[in-house]
Motif scaffolding. Sequence first.
Motif, short mmCIF file in Angstrom:
data_model
loop_
_atom_site.label_atom_id
_atom_site.label_comp_id
_atom_site.label_asym_id
_atom_site.label_seq_id
_atom_site.Cartn_x
_atom_site.Cartn_y
_atom_site.Cartn_z
N THR A 42 0.83 -1.41 -0.06
CA THR A 42 0.01 0.02 0.05
C THR A 42 0.79 1.11 0.15
OG1 THR A 42 -0.19 0.25 2.48
CG2 THR A 42 -1.93 -1.17 1.02
N ALA A 46 -0.38 4.16 -2.39
CA ALA A 46 -0.51 5.55 -1.81
C ALA A 46 0.14 6.44 -2.44
CB ALA A 46 -0.31 5.67 -0.21
N HIS A 206 4.73 6.52 6.06
CA HIS A 206 3.67 5.83 5.00
C HIS A 206 2.91 7.12 4.28
CE1 HIS A 206 0.55 3.74 2.90
NE2 HIS A 206 1.18 2.39 3.33
N LYS A 208 -0.02 7.21 3.44
CA LYS A 208 -1.27 7.37 4.19
C LYS A 208 -1.44 8.32 5.37
CE LYS A 208 -0.96 3.15 6.79
NZ LYS A 208 -1.64 1.71 7.18
N THR A 209 -0.09 8.50 6.11
CA THR A 209 -0.18 9.41 7.26
C THR A 209 -0.11 11.01 6.86
OG1 THR A 209 2.11 9.01 7.82
CG2 THR A 209 0.77 7.54 8.60
#
Length: 361
Positions: A42, A46, A206, A208-209
């Motif tokens: 991911t 992302a 990541h 996503k953060t």
Amino acid sequence: MKLHALSVTSLLLLCVPFQDVQGQQKKDQQSFGVYSSYVDKTYATALIASLKEISDDIPVVLFDSLETATQSEADVLVIAMPRRGEKYSEDLLDALKHKKVIAIDYGAAQLFEHLGLEIKDGACAHFGNQAINIVMNQNQFLKVDSGQPAITPYANPSPGDNFGVYAPEKSNLAYATDVIARLENDPAYTPLIRQGNYVLSGLSCHPKTWSDDYHKLFQSIAFTLLQSKSVPFGSLRRQATPPGEFQLSLDKAFQKEGLSSRELYFCFKKPTKFSAQVTHNGSNSVMLFFTGEKDQLHLTRRDAKKGVPLTITVQITEKDLEQIGDAHWTLSVTNFDRNNSAECLLKVDYDPSAMAKTEDN
């Protein structure tokens, strides 16, 4: 253009006028390529999602190997790699020398060292999972001024090997590169820095953060690099230093302002015996460091306490000159004393006829 009164969002939109160039993007078929060595797939998806938000007319391609990515037609490669001890083929490195690259995480910084860039793992310090803010640095790449509001890169806490390149405002590296942003709490370090066709990011958590503001900054960097004119590959050219004596005043270590280290650069056209000696006072911890910019040739470090002189002597051979090619040799003197500055007298000696003159870029 003065942008001090603008919000971060407005700043980033001004840096990257997506709508103005969408027609050109479609015509030229420029593209992004993504390669990630993270086990978590991911991470790559992302990154792709963030890049796709830039424009519907710019394809984003995922590659399953670094070799495939470097041989592709993608104009900008986004490479995300955690720490690794891998060696790379000359074919792969040669291919990367003709690419524009955004490198994320420490493994990618190691790759930059193999390429011979100065924005690399050896110039970094790590700050782990600390909560950080970054501030935009005045630079020609994004054409922004300093003085913008701080950006918090991560919306949520996340594990990651975050790091920054040591490039104080007055340092040679800061003058020779584009420092895009600095750490708010330690401006000597930059987690976002550009050298020519290459951008290094030490913000490795990541995607996503990532916060919305940092997503926009990442997209600005990616799009600006895509649109920028490609420049010939090569380590930054430095003015070669002749033999002689040099008086160096070094500030206290780890200060937000000032310069606690000085670098000198050398280029040789024939074998020679090289020696450097530094005498110093005021500081309780001084380092003398010498290395070739390629393959860490003749890497030598000397440390001293309480004024003990430091000496490095190296025989530069014909084999060394063949191996290092057009890269330089670097000599640095560093003060690690947090409480005291250092006054240093550096004596450099080698055969003057061995000096190859170079010019700064």
